[in-house]
Write a protein that holds these residues in place. Sequence first.
Motif, PDB file in Angstrom:
ATOM      1  N   SER A  21      33.707  52.503  55.595  1.00  0.00           N
ATOM      2  CA  SER A  21      35.108  52.244  55.260  1.00  0.00           C
ATOM      3  C   SER A  21      35.631  51.115  56.132  1.00  0.00           C
ATOM      4  CB  SER A  21      35.968  53.490  55.493  1.00  0.00           C
ATOM      5  OG  SER A  21      35.553  54.555  54.675  1.00  0.00           O
ATOM      6  N   SER A  30      46.345  43.779  48.894  1.00  0.00           N
ATOM      7  CA  SER A  30      45.891  43.455  47.538  1.00  0.00           C
ATOM      8  C   SER A  30      45.854  41.953  47.283  1.00  0.00           C
ATOM      9  CB  SER A  30      46.770  44.146  46.493  1.00  0.00           C
ATOM     10  OG  SER A  30      48.111  43.729  46.614  1.00  0.00           O
ATOM     11  N   MET A  34      37.751  40.941  49.652  1.00  0.00           N
ATOM     12  CA  MET A  34      37.124  41.553  50.825  1.00  0.00           C
ATOM     13  C   MET A  34      35.612  41.399  50.743  1.00  0.00           C
ATOM     14  SD  MET A  34      39.665  42.645  52.566  1.00  0.00           S
ATOM     15  CE  MET A  34      38.795  43.626  53.796  1.00  0.00           C
ATOM     16  N   GLY A  55      39.629  44.408  42.520  1.00  0.00           N
ATOM     17  CA  GLY A  55      38.477  45.294  42.367  1.00  0.00           C
ATOM     18  C   GLY A  55      37.731  45.084  41.065  1.00  0.00           C
ATOM     19  N   SER A  71      33.821  49.039  46.706  1.00  0.00           N
ATOM     20  CA  SER A  71      35.026  49.427  45.983  1.00  0.00           C
ATOM     21  C   SER A  71      36.221  49.282  46.924  1.00  0.00           C
ATOM     22  CB  SER A  71      34.917  50.861  45.464  1.00  0.00           C
ATOM     23  OG  SER A  71      34.783  51.780  46.540  1.00  0.00           O
ATOM     24  N   ARG A  72      37.409  49.380  46.368  1.00  0.00           N
ATOM     25  CA  ARG A  72      38.600  49.252  47.201  1.00  0.00           C
ATOM     26  C   ARG A  72      39.707  50.143  46.675  1.00  0.00           C
ATOM     27  NH1 ARG A  72      40.201  43.289  47.436  1.00  0.00           N
ATOM     28  NH2 ARG A  72      42.052  44.102  48.502  1.00  0.00           N
ATOM     29  N   ASN A  74      43.694  49.846  46.920  1.00  0.00           N
ATOM     30  CA  ASN A  74      44.793  48.997  47.378  1.00  0.00           C
ATOM     31  C   ASN A  74      46.030  49.790  47.795  1.00  0.00           C
ATOM     32  OD1 ASN A  74      43.288  46.687  47.071  1.00  0.00           O
ATOM     33  ND2 ASN A  74      44.208  46.098  45.117  1.00  0.00           N
ATOM     34  N   ASN A  77      44.858  50.620  51.392  1.00  0.00           N
ATOM     35  CA  ASN A  77      44.488  49.408  52.151  1.00  0.00           C
ATOM     36  C   ASN A  77      43.086  49.529  52.746  1.00  0.00           C
ATOM     37  OD1 ASN A  77      47.039  48.544  51.568  1.00  0.00           O
ATOM     38  ND2 ASN A  77      47.755  48.401  53.673  1.00  0.00           N
ATOM     39  N   THR A  78      42.154  49.986  51.936  1.00  0.00           N
ATOM     40  CA  THR A  78      40.808  50.260  52.429  1.00  0.00           C
ATOM     41  C   THR A  78      39.774  49.751  51.437  1.00  0.00           C
ATOM     42  OG1 THR A  78      41.595  52.233  53.599  1.00  0.00           O
ATOM     43  CG2 THR A  78      39.229  52.069  53.201  1.00  0.00           C
ATOM     44  N   VAL A  79      38.704  49.207  51.973  1.00  0.00           N
ATOM     45  CA  VAL A  79      37.554  48.822  51.168  1.00  0.00           C
ATOM     46  C   VAL A  79      36.369  49.662  51.634  1.00  0.00           C
ATOM     47  CG1 VAL A  79      36.909  46.898  52.690  1.00  0.00           C
ATOM     48  CG2 VAL A  79      36.161  46.905  50.299  1.00  0.00           C
ATOM     49  N   TYR A  80      35.521  50.018  50.690  1.00  0.00           N
ATOM     50  CA  TYR A  80      34.395  50.897  50.960  1.00  0.00           C
ATOM     51  C   TYR A  80      33.078  50.210  50.615  1.00  0.00           C
ATOM     52  CZ  TYR A  80      38.216  54.287  50.678  1.00  0.00           C
ATOM     53  OH  TYR A  80      39.387  54.955  50.858  1.00  0.00           O
ATOM     54  N   CYS A  96      33.390  44.072  57.992  1.00  0.00           N
ATOM     55  CA  CYS A  96      34.154  43.666  56.822  1.00  0.00           C
ATOM     56  C   CYS A  96      35.026  42.476  57.208  1.00  0.00           C
ATOM     57  CB  CYS A  96      35.006  44.799  56.266  1.00  0.00           C
ATOM     58  SG  CYS A  96      36.301  45.368  57.356  1.00  0.00           S
TER      59      CYS A  96
END
Length: 127
Positions: A21, A30, A34, A55, A71-72, A74, A77-80, A96
């Motif tokens: 994460s 957004s 990323m 995304g 994936s993200r 929005n 506020n996290t990208v995986y 990241c």
Amino acid sequence: QVLLVESGGGLVKAGASLRLSCAASERTFSDYAMGWFRQAPGKEREFVSGINWSGGSTYYADSVKGRFTISRDNVKNTVYLQMNSLKPEDTAVYYCAAARMPYTAYVPLRSSDFGSGGQGTQVTVSS
């Protein structure tokens, strides 16, 4: 400057899965594409995967295609980065990074397209 904090790394055996994460401080998260990068000892930092602002577009390095999924969220506020079928050669510090590119399907691929990343999270895969 977007502040980024990676988490989710660890020590696993080959074939296992991990989900990384990356939490961003930026309210306009957004607006940013990323990317995930990794750096193994003695090697240069390499691009792993990227995702555009919405995304809707993603890109993967050949070495992880079919095994990793970016994936993200929005709202959070996290990208995986979901990493399956891990291999010893995936061992690295994973970072990241963010690139302000709103309203485009383009996924930046070069390190120079992104700002500085977070502190990274260590992923170690044993054989």
